[in-house]
Motif scaffolding. Structure first.
Motif, PDB file in Angstrom:
ATOM      1  N   TYR A   2      -3.710  -5.351  11.618  1.00 12.19           N
ATOM      2  CA  TYR A   2      -2.364  -5.272  11.086  1.00 12.19           C
ATOM      3  C   TYR A   2      -1.649  -6.607  11.250  1.00 12.19           C
ATOM      4  O   TYR A   2      -1.783  -7.265  12.255  1.00 12.19           O
ATOM      5  CB  TYR A   2      -1.546  -4.229  11.844  1.00 12.19           C
ATOM      6  N   GLN A   3      -0.925  -6.981  10.263  1.00 10.93           N
ATOM      7  CA  GLN A   3      -0.015  -8.100  10.377  1.00 10.93           C
ATOM      8  C   GLN A   3       1.353  -7.516  10.105  1.00 10.93           C
ATOM      9  O   GLN A   3       1.582  -6.909   9.076  1.00 10.93           O
ATOM     10  CB  GLN A   3      -0.330  -9.173   9.348  1.00 10.93           C
ATOM     11  N   SER A   4       2.256  -7.673  11.045  1.00  8.21           N
ATOM     12  CA  SER A   4       3.562  -7.056  10.891  1.00  8.21           C
ATOM     13  C   SER A   4       4.300  -7.651   9.699  1.00  8.21           C
ATOM     14  O   SER A   4       4.346  -8.854   9.531  1.00  8.21           O
ATOM     15  CB  SER A   4       4.383  -7.241  12.157  1.00  8.21           C
ATOM     16  N   GLY A  41     -13.233  -0.607  15.380  1.00  7.23           N
ATOM     17  CA  GLY A  41     -12.168  -1.060  14.490  1.00  7.23           C
ATOM     18  C   GLY A  41     -10.888  -1.333  15.236  1.00  7.23           C
ATOM     19  O   GLY A  41     -10.855  -2.120  16.177  1.00  7.23           O
ATOM     20  N   PHE A  42      -9.832  -0.625  14.846  1.00 12.33           N
ATOM     21  CA  PHE A  42      -8.516  -0.821  15.428  1.00 12.33           C
ATOM     22  C   PHE A  42      -7.869   0.532  15.680  1.00 12.33           C
ATOM     23  O   PHE A  42      -8.161   1.508  15.002  1.00 12.33           O
ATOM     24  CB  PHE A  42      -7.632  -1.629  14.481  1.00 12.33           C
ATOM     25  N   GLU A  43      -6.973   0.556  16.654  1.00 12.83           N
ATOM     26  CA  GLU A  43      -6.232   1.781  16.943  1.00 12.83           C
ATOM     27  C   GLU A  43      -4.770   1.410  17.171  1.00 12.83           C
ATOM     28  O   GLU A  43      -4.470   0.517  17.957  1.00 12.83           O
ATOM     29  CB  GLU A  43      -6.803   2.460  18.177  1.00 12.83           C
ATOM     30  N   ASN A  63      -3.052  -2.264   0.315  1.00  9.22           N
ATOM     31  CA  ASN A  63      -3.392  -2.847   1.617  1.00  9.22           C
ATOM     32  C   ASN A  63      -2.251  -2.798   2.631  1.00  9.22           C
ATOM     33  O   ASN A  63      -2.214  -3.584   3.568  1.00  9.22           O
ATOM     34  CB  ASN A  63      -3.881  -4.291   1.483  1.00  9.22           C
ATOM     35  N   VAL A  64      -1.314  -1.895   2.439  1.00 11.92           N
ATOM     36  CA  VAL A  64      -0.207  -1.722   3.374  1.00 11.92           C
ATOM     37  C   VAL A  64      -0.195  -0.274   3.836  1.00 11.92           C
ATOM     38  O   VAL A  64      -0.329   0.650   3.033  1.00 11.92           O
ATOM     39  CB  VAL A  64       1.152  -2.088   2.722  1.00 11.92           C
ATOM     40  N   ILE A  65      -0.048  -0.087   5.159  1.00  9.20           N
ATOM     41  CA  ILE A  65       0.117   1.258   5.699  1.00  9.20           C
ATOM     42  C   ILE A  65       1.588   1.406   6.073  1.00  9.20           C
ATOM     43  O   ILE A  65       2.175   0.545   6.728  1.00  9.20           O
ATOM     44  CB  ILE A  65      -0.824   1.524   6.895  1.00  9.20           C
ATOM     45  N   SER A  89      15.829   8.501  12.176  1.00  9.07           N
ATOM     46  CA  SER A  89      14.650   8.137  11.406  1.00  9.07           C
ATOM     47  C   SER A  89      14.053   6.834  11.912  1.00  9.07           C
ATOM     48  O   SER A  89      14.690   6.091  12.644  1.00  9.07           O
ATOM     49  CB  SER A  89      15.002   8.004   9.920  1.00  9.07           C
ATOM     50  N   PHE A  90      12.819   6.597  11.491  1.00 11.35           N
ATOM     51  CA  PHE A  90      12.177   5.316  11.758  1.00 11.35           C
ATOM     52  C   PHE A  90      11.259   4.995  10.603  1.00 11.35           C
ATOM     53  O   PHE A  90      10.889   5.867   9.815  1.00 11.35           O
ATOM     54  CB  PHE A  90      11.386   5.334  13.078  1.00 11.35           C
ATOM     55  N   GLU A  91      10.908   3.736  10.489  1.00 12.51           N
ATOM     56  CA  GLU A  91       9.907   3.326   9.522  1.00 12.51           C
ATOM     57  C   GLU A  91       9.273   2.032  10.009  1.00 12.51           C
ATOM     58  O   GLU A  91       9.921   1.169  10.572  1.00 12.51           O
ATOM     59  CB  GLU A  91      10.496   3.142   8.126  1.00 12.51           C
ATOM     60  N   ARG A  92       7.965   1.963   9.829  1.00 12.83           N
ATOM     61  CA  ARG A  92       7.187   0.769  10.168  1.00 12.83           C
ATOM     62  C   ARG A  92       6.157   0.572   9.076  1.00 12.83           C
ATOM     63  O   ARG A  92       5.665   1.538   8.502  1.00 12.83           O
ATOM     64  CB  ARG A  92       6.464   0.932  11.512  1.00 12.83           C
ATOM     65  N   TRP A  93       5.833  -0.660   8.787  1.00 14.84           N
ATOM     66  CA  TRP A  93       4.759  -0.919   7.846  1.00 14.84           C
ATOM     67  C   TRP A  93       4.003  -2.158   8.280  1.00 14.84           C
ATOM     68  O   TRP A  93       4.553  -3.059   8.894  1.00 14.84           O
ATOM     69  CB  TRP A  93       5.256  -1.032   6.409  1.00 14.84           C
ATOM     70  N   PHE A  94       2.686  -2.139   7.977  1.00 12.38           N
ATOM     71  CA  PHE A  94       1.792  -3.199   8.396  1.00 12.38           C
ATOM     72  C   PHE A  94       0.803  -3.498   7.275  1.00 12.38           C
ATOM     73  O   PHE A  94       0.343  -2.592   6.594  1.00 12.38           O
ATOM     74  CB  PHE A  94       1.003  -2.782   9.649  1.00 12.38           C
ATOM     75  N   GLU A  95       0.474  -4.764   7.126  1.00 13.44           N
ATOM     76  CA  GLU A  95      -0.538  -5.163   6.167  1.00 13.44           C
ATOM     77  C   GLU A  95      -1.900  -4.953   6.811  1.00 13.44           C
ATOM     78  O   GLU A  95      -2.110  -5.309   7.962  1.00 13.44           O
ATOM     79  CB  GLU A  95      -0.356  -6.627   5.784  1.00 13.44           C
ATOM     80  N   LEU A  96      -2.825  -4.370   6.068  1.00 18.81           N
ATOM     81  CA  LEU A  96      -4.161  -4.107   6.576  1.00 18.81           C
ATOM     82  C   LEU A  96      -5.098  -5.270   6.254  1.00 18.81           C
ATOM     83  O   LEU A  96      -5.036  -5.843   5.166  1.00 18.81           O
ATOM     84  CB  LEU A  96      -4.727  -2.823   5.960  1.00 18.81           C
ATOM     85  N   SER A  97      -5.964  -5.576   7.170  1.00 18.41           N
ATOM     86  CA  SER A  97      -6.992  -6.593   6.964  1.00 18.41           C
ATOM     87  C   SER A  97      -7.988  -6.101   5.921  1.00 18.41           C
ATOM     88  O   SER A  97      -8.188  -4.897   5.744  1.00 18.41           O
ATOM     89  CB  SER A  97      -7.708  -6.845   8.293  1.00 18.41           C
ATOM     90  N   ASP A  98      -8.655  -7.024   5.252  1.00 18.43           N
ATOM     91  CA  ASP A  98      -9.699  -6.664   4.280  1.00 18.43           C
ATOM     92  C   ASP A  98     -10.887  -6.002   4.961  1.00 18.43           C
ATOM     93  O   ASP A  98     -11.690  -5.341   4.315  1.00 18.43           O
ATOM     94  CB  ASP A  98     -10.172  -7.906   3.526  1.00 18.43           C
TER      95      ASP A  98
END
Length: 134
Positions: A2-4, A41-43, A63-65, A89-98
């Motif tokens: 993830y890249q924030s 992988g990642f957790e 490619n974004v979660i 409420s909350f929200e977070r998003w991260f770019e996923l690696s290839d």
């Protein structure tokens, strides 16, 4: 993995003027996240205490979660001296690696912690080999 991509708001946004400043205030939409590299992988562990599981949504796109949650606060207009965790409420998003196998991403909810597992594609792991020292 993830890249924030999350941009935090400045401290004190929405704070009532008569209150002293105790330090930077977390944005209302931010929840703490721990991301670790595992063997497969990642957790990611997202701190969602107080948010019901059925009110949390995870979406994958381009490619974004994207992770979000909502709930009804106990009091409609809380009057905080200090607020460090989200109320509504909350929200977070991260770019996923290839390297992440997006089709194999899974999630579970344990004691207020949302756990997202993102395995790495088999071809991204590569064979292990010893490197000789010259």
């Amino acid at each position: 993995m993830y890249q924030s991509m999350h941009q935090q708001q400045g401290p004190g946004r929405g704070r009532k003027q008569h209150r002293p400043q105790y330090g930077p205030r977390r944005p209302k939409h931010n929840v703490p996240v721990n991301i670790e590299h595992t063997d497969g992988g990642f957790e990611a562990r997202i701190f969602c205490v107080g948010f019901p599981k059925d009110r949390i949504q995870i979406t994958l796109t381009n490619n974004v979660i994207y992770i979000s949650g909502t709930r009804q606060p106990e009091h409609p207009e809380p009057d905080f001296m200090l607020q460090e965790y989200p109320v509504k409420s909350f929200e977070r998003w991260f770019e996923l690696s290839d390297q992440v196998d997006q089709q194999a991403i899974s999630a579970r909810f344990e004691e207020g912690i949302l756990i997202i597992q993102a395995p790495v594609k088999p071809e991204a792991r590569g064979p292990e080999r010893e490197v000789p020292i010259q």
